[in-house]
Motif scaffolding. Structure first.
Motif, short mmCIF file in Angstrom:
data_model
loop_
_atom_site.label_atom_id
_atom_site.label_comp_id
_atom_site.label_asym_id
_atom_site.label_seq_id
_atom_site.Cartn_x
_atom_site.Cartn_y
_atom_site.Cartn_z
N MET A 1 6.08 -7.13 8.03
CA MET A 1 5.75 -6.47 6.82
C MET A 1 4.53 -6.27 5.92
O MET A 1 4.13 -7.25 5.58
CB MET A 1 6.32 -6.86 5.46
N PRO A 2 4.00 -4.71 5.81
CA PRO A 2 2.51 -4.40 5.32
C PRO A 2 2.69 -5.18 3.42
O PRO A 2 3.40 -4.66 2.90
CB PRO A 2 2.39 -3.09 5.28
N ARG A 3 1.66 -5.18 3.47
CA ARG A 3 0.97 -6.14 2.06
C ARG A 3 -0.06 -5.07 1.05
O ARG A 3 -1.28 -4.72 2.43
CB ARG A 3 1.05 -7.42 2.46
N PHE A 4 -0.15 -4.80 0.40
CA PHE A 4 -0.52 -4.00 -0.53
C PHE A 4 -1.79 -4.44 -1.29
O PHE A 4 -0.78 -5.54 -2.59
CB PHE A 4 -0.10 -2.51 -0.85
N MET A 5 -2.98 -4.52 -1.90
CA MET A 5 -3.53 -4.74 -3.33
C MET A 5 -3.13 -3.42 -4.63
O MET A 5 -3.85 -2.64 -4.12
CB MET A 5 -5.35 -5.41 -3.06
N GLY A 6 -2.69 -3.82 -5.41
CA GLY A 6 -2.98 -2.82 -5.94
C GLY A 6 -3.64 -3.25 -7.11
O GLY A 6 -4.14 -4.40 -7.72
N PHE A 7 -4.99 -1.83 -7.78
CA PHE A 7 -5.82 -2.64 -8.52
C PHE A 7 -5.92 -1.49 -10.28
O PHE A 7 -4.96 -0.98 -9.81
CB PHE A 7 -7.04 -1.93 -8.46
N VAL A 8 -5.93 -2.12 -11.32
CA VAL A 8 -5.79 -1.31 -12.40
C VAL A 8 -7.27 -1.24 -12.41
O VAL A 8 -8.01 -1.93 -12.68
CB VAL A 8 -5.05 -1.42 -13.34
N ARG A 9 -7.78 0.03 -12.49
CA ARG A 9 -9.42 0.27 -13.35
C ARG A 9 -9.93 0.86 -14.21
O ARG A 9 -8.85 2.39 -14.45
CB ARG A 9 -10.48 1.65 -12.44
N LEU A 79 -0.96 -8.53 -6.19
CA LEU A 79 -0.33 -7.83 -4.11
C LEU A 79 0.38 -8.14 -4.26
O LEU A 79 1.80 -8.51 -4.63
CB LEU A 79 -0.74 -9.57 -3.63
N LEU A 80 0.72 -6.21 -2.70
CA LEU A 80 2.23 -6.40 -3.29
C LEU A 80 2.77 -5.91 -1.26
O LEU A 80 2.49 -6.22 -0.74
CB LEU A 80 2.76 -4.68 -3.25
N GLN A 81 4.33 -6.10 -1.78
CA GLN A 81 4.95 -5.69 0.01
C GLN A 81 6.30 -4.76 -0.32
O GLN A 81 6.87 -5.12 -0.55
CB GLN A 81 5.18 -7.78 0.33
N TYR A 82 5.56 -3.82 0.89
CA TYR A 82 6.36 -2.97 1.28
C TYR A 82 6.27 -2.74 2.99
O TYR A 82 5.80 -3.28 3.26
CB TYR A 82 5.97 -1.39 0.45
N GLN A 114 -4.30 -1.04 1.55
CA GLN A 114 -3.67 -1.93 1.93
C GLN A 114 -4.11 -3.02 2.52
O GLN A 114 -5.63 -2.61 2.75
CB GLN A 114 -3.08 -1.08 3.63
N VAL A 115 -3.43 -3.80 2.52
CA VAL A 115 -4.45 -5.66 3.71
C VAL A 115 -4.39 -5.13 4.19
O VAL A 115 -2.77 -5.75 5.41
CB VAL A 115 -3.58 -6.72 2.27
N PRO A 116 -4.89 -5.41 6.12
CA PRO A 116 -4.63 -5.84 7.47
C PRO A 116 -3.87 -7.30 7.55
O PRO A 116 -4.06 -7.46 6.83
CB PRO A 116 -6.29 -5.92 7.24
#
Length: 123
Positions: A1-9, A79-82, A114-116
């Motif tokens: 399952m793909p993982r992602f990083m969300g950042f808030v600037r 750190l998210l997973q969708y 997306q996190v590889p």
């Protein structure tokens, strides 16, 4: 399952978010965690105590905060997973919408990357 990083600037010096945003985020993150999408994350302190290590031309220089020239700073991460990129994008849109609704005077950028997938190291 793909993982992602969300950042808030965010722009520095906007003050603290209103309690309504904290409450909405608690609900949203709780729901996302129950669904297996929110794996970990949190907010960050301001730049006043930040430490940067700058690498240029083989030299490392330590630069301590505060940074008068900084206009934006990373204020939080997740750190998210969708299952799909489209679901991750929709989740990040919902996250940004919460900020627009509950802290309309805030100026921020919510970034999703997306996190590889890592291959296991061979023995």
């Amino acid at each position: 399952m793909p993982r992602f990083m969300g950042f808030v600037r965010m722009e520095e010096g906007q003050g603290n978010p209103p309690q309504a945003l904290f409450d909405a985020m608690d609900t949203y993150i709780g729901e996302q965690a129950q669904q297996g999408h929110f794996l970990d994350g949190g907010g960050l302190f301001g730049l006043e105590d930040a430490v940067n290590f700058v690498v240029r031309k083989g030299e490392v220089t330590r630069v301590d905060g505060p940074y008068a020239e900084a206009k934006e700073a990373v204020g939080g991460w997740a750190l998210l997973q969708y299952d799909t990129l489209e679901e991750a994008i929709a989740g990040q849109q919902d996250f940004a919408d919460l900020h627009a609704k509950h802290w309309p005077e805030c100026s921020m950028v919510a970034t999703l990357r997306q996190v590889p997938d890592e291959e296991p190291a061979s023995a």
